[in-house]
Design an enzyme around this catalytic site. Sequence first.
Site, short mmCIF file in Angstrom:
data_model
loop_
_atom_site.label_atom_id
_atom_site.label_comp_id
_atom_site.label_asym_id
_atom_site.label_seq_id
_atom_site.Cartn_x
_atom_site.Cartn_y
_atom_site.Cartn_z
N HIS A 138 5.09 3.61 12.60
CA HIS A 138 5.12 3.91 11.28
C HIS A 138 6.34 4.77 11.11
O HIS A 138 5.98 6.18 10.76
CB HIS A 138 3.88 3.92 11.01
CG HIS A 138 3.75 4.36 8.99
ND1 HIS A 138 3.37 3.61 8.73
CD2 HIS A 138 4.24 5.00 8.67
CE1 HIS A 138 3.10 3.53 7.22
NE2 HIS A 138 4.15 4.57 7.05
N ASN A 168 9.50 3.89 2.87
CA ASN A 168 9.46 3.16 4.85
C ASN A 168 10.50 2.58 4.99
O ASN A 168 11.07 1.69 4.27
CB ASN A 168 8.00 2.43 4.80
CG ASN A 168 7.18 3.23 4.64
OD1 ASN A 168 6.94 2.88 3.44
ND2 ASN A 168 6.63 3.23 5.65
N HIS A 191 9.45 6.23 8.16
CA HIS A 191 10.11 6.12 6.95
C HIS A 191 11.34 6.69 6.92
O HIS A 191 11.80 7.08 8.16
CB HIS A 191 9.13 7.80 5.59
CG HIS A 191 8.12 7.33 5.63
ND1 HIS A 191 8.04 6.95 4.15
CD2 HIS A 191 6.67 7.21 5.73
CE1 HIS A 191 6.87 6.06 3.67
NE2 HIS A 191 5.45 6.42 5.47
N ARG A 250 1.11 -1.00 -0.22
CA ARG A 250 0.34 -0.25 0.35
C ARG A 250 0.85 1.64 0.25
O ARG A 250 1.14 2.01 -1.71
CB ARG A 250 -1.19 -0.14 1.56
CG ARG A 250 -2.21 0.89 1.29
CD ARG A 250 -1.90 2.49 1.39
NE ARG A 250 -1.10 2.93 3.13
CZ ARG A 250 -1.01 3.16 3.44
NH1 ARG A 250 -0.66 4.72 2.79
NH2 ARG A 250 -0.21 3.83 4.52
N ASP A 251 1.66 1.86 0.84
CA ASP A 251 2.60 2.73 1.27
C ASP A 251 2.97 3.23 0.12
O ASP A 251 3.77 3.58 -0.32
CB ASP A 251 3.27 2.90 2.86
CG ASP A 251 3.53 4.26 2.60
OD1 ASP A 251 3.21 5.19 2.27
OD2 ASP A 251 3.74 4.74 4.80
N CYS A 286 8.09 9.60 -3.13
CA CYS A 286 7.86 9.42 -4.11
C CYS A 286 9.23 10.59 -5.20
O CYS A 286 9.91 10.57 -4.64
CB CYS A 286 6.89 11.19 -3.58
SG CYS A 286 6.08 12.36 -5.60
N1 COA Z 1 -13.30 5.07 -2.01
C1 COA Z 1 -13.54 5.48 -3.89
N2 COA Z 1 -14.04 6.32 -4.26
C2 COA Z 1 -14.26 7.18 -3.22
C3 COA Z 1 -14.20 7.21 -1.78
C4 COA Z 1 -13.67 6.37 -1.43
N3 COA Z 1 -13.41 6.03 -0.09
N4 COA Z 1 -14.51 8.40 -0.57
C5 COA Z 1 -14.94 9.11 -2.02
N5 COA Z 1 -14.50 8.75 -3.35
C6 COA Z 1 -15.03 9.13 -4.78
C7 COA Z 1 -16.38 10.13 -4.49
O1 COA Z 1 -17.07 9.59 -4.98
C8 COA Z 1 -15.69 11.85 -6.02
O2 COA Z 1 -16.14 11.01 -6.81
P1 COA Z 1 -15.95 11.53 -8.48
O3 COA Z 1 -15.09 12.55 -8.51
O4 COA Z 1 -16.29 10.52 -9.48
O5 COA Z 1 -17.61 12.53 -7.60
C9 COA Z 1 -14.06 11.75 -5.46
O6 COA Z 1 -13.72 10.13 -4.82
C10 COA Z 1 -14.04 12.62 -4.45
O7 COA Z 1 -15.11 12.74 -3.56
P2 COA Z 1 -14.95 13.96 -2.55
O8 COA Z 1 -16.32 13.60 -1.45
O9 COA Z 1 -16.06 14.85 -3.60
O10 COA Z 1 -13.53 14.54 -1.71
P3 COA Z 1 -12.28 15.13 -1.86
O11 COA Z 1 -12.29 15.58 -3.32
O12 COA Z 1 -11.95 15.66 -0.85
O13 COA Z 1 -11.66 14.06 -2.08
C11 COA Z 1 -10.76 11.64 -0.56
C12 COA Z 1 -11.31 12.91 -0.58
C13 COA Z 1 -10.86 10.98 0.97
C14 COA Z 1 -11.92 10.52 -1.22
C15 COA Z 1 -9.47 11.00 -1.34
O14 COA Z 1 -9.06 12.53 -1.04
C16 COA Z 1 -8.87 10.05 -1.27
O15 COA Z 1 -9.28 9.33 -2.03
N6 COA Z 1 -7.68 10.20 -0.33
C17 COA Z 1 -6.61 9.29 -0.89
C18 COA Z 1 -5.52 9.55 0.55
C19 COA Z 1 -4.46 8.78 0.48
O16 COA Z 1 -5.08 7.30 0.31
N7 COA Z 1 -3.06 9.12 1.10
C20 COA Z 1 -2.45 7.99 1.28
C21 COA Z 1 -2.43 7.45 2.55
S1 COA Z 1 -2.22 8.53 3.88
ZN ZN Z 2 3.82 5.84 5.38
#
Ligand code: COA
Ligand code: ZN
Length: 297
Positions: free
Chosen positions: A203, A245, A205, A13-14, A236
């Site tokens: 956790h 990590n 890095h 994942r990470d 990145c």
């Molecule tokens: N899984 C899949 N899709 C998701 C979701 C989930 N858990 N939660 C929201 N979405 C979708 C929404 O339906 C929307 O889809 P669309 O653009 O097709 O309409 C889109 O994601 C954006 O959602 P929104 O509620 O407008 O919020 P956002 O743009 O602020 O995004 C997250 C919020 C949380 C969905 C997004 O920032 C994200 O997935 N972040 C992951 C961060 C991550 O993994 N970081 C690394 C680990 S630390």
């Molecule tokens: Zn991390």
Amino acid sequence: MNKHVIINDVGPRDGLQNQPRVLEIHQRVELINALVAAGVPEIEVGAFVSPKAVPAMAGTDKVFAQLKGDTVFSALIPNMRGYQSAKEAGVPLSSLVVAVSNTMNEKNIGMNTDTALVACQGVFAQAQQDNSEVQAYVATAWECPFEGEVSQADVIDVSARLLAIGAKRIVVADTIGAANPANVTSLMNALVEKFGAERFACHFHDTRAMGLANVYAALTAGVRRFDASIAGLGGCPFAPGASGNVATEDVVMMVEQMGFVTGIDMKKLLTASDLAIQLTGTAKGGKAKLWIEKYLS
Ligand code: COA
Ligand code: ZN
């Protein structure tokens, strides 16, 4: 003294989430299976997040459907929708992420810290009804890339709130690899004294080459659970100097040489490390890999 150290490999994942190469589902499964074969007890297999935000984690349900065995497989979730998807996929342990700083939460999950904690409360309540387990990452626990140094009092406050609303465990995360052994000792001693060592994992890095030293510092504070990433996968590619990590093979070697037991087969772990390097083309492998290979042969 508890002689068991539990390693959770977060490479799938990470490690994979911001690689230049997006792996196929079968390649992600192959990497996870190599970790399972090495006896890694816990593996973070993916994330139920927006595929637009993190394309490399799309299809985590398909990955999970192909996994077998007694390993504790977990997945990262950013919100209730992620929790529901993880539950539908049958994932036994989900991990919410809350950063200590507002800006990091806004950037990562689109909510400020208070709103994120309210959202977490809803997820914990639902998980309790479903009898499923949810833990929480406290991200940027030492330094935030946007707001700078993070106060220990704020980390304790966010951890206390997460535990009070139902987090099974807190994974204290040095998201950008900015912690050092002195401030790891200070924070982890404070958290362990307040809530008990069994509620925490760490956790780290290895961005500034302090990953192992930070693991050691947390060990001395009583922490016995650590995230690590096979072959030091992660970082990145667009941020010069950023790295992955702390490598699983390095952590396993260090804690085993200190007399702890992980239950992991080092030879098979190196096979998984070679696979991670081959699949991604970017992972470097643990720092001690050459020595370990020579020692084992
Ligand atoms: N899984 C899949 N899709 C998701 C979701 C989930 N858990 N939660 C929201 N979405 C979708 C929404 O339906 C929307 O889809 P669309 O653009 O097709 O309409 C889109 O994601 C954006 O959602 P929104 O509620 O407008 O919020 P956002 O743009 O602020 O995004 C997250 C919020 C949380 C969905 C997004 O920032 C994200 O997935 N972040 C992951 C961060 C991550 O993994 N970081 C690394 C680990 S630390
Ligand atoms: Zn991390």
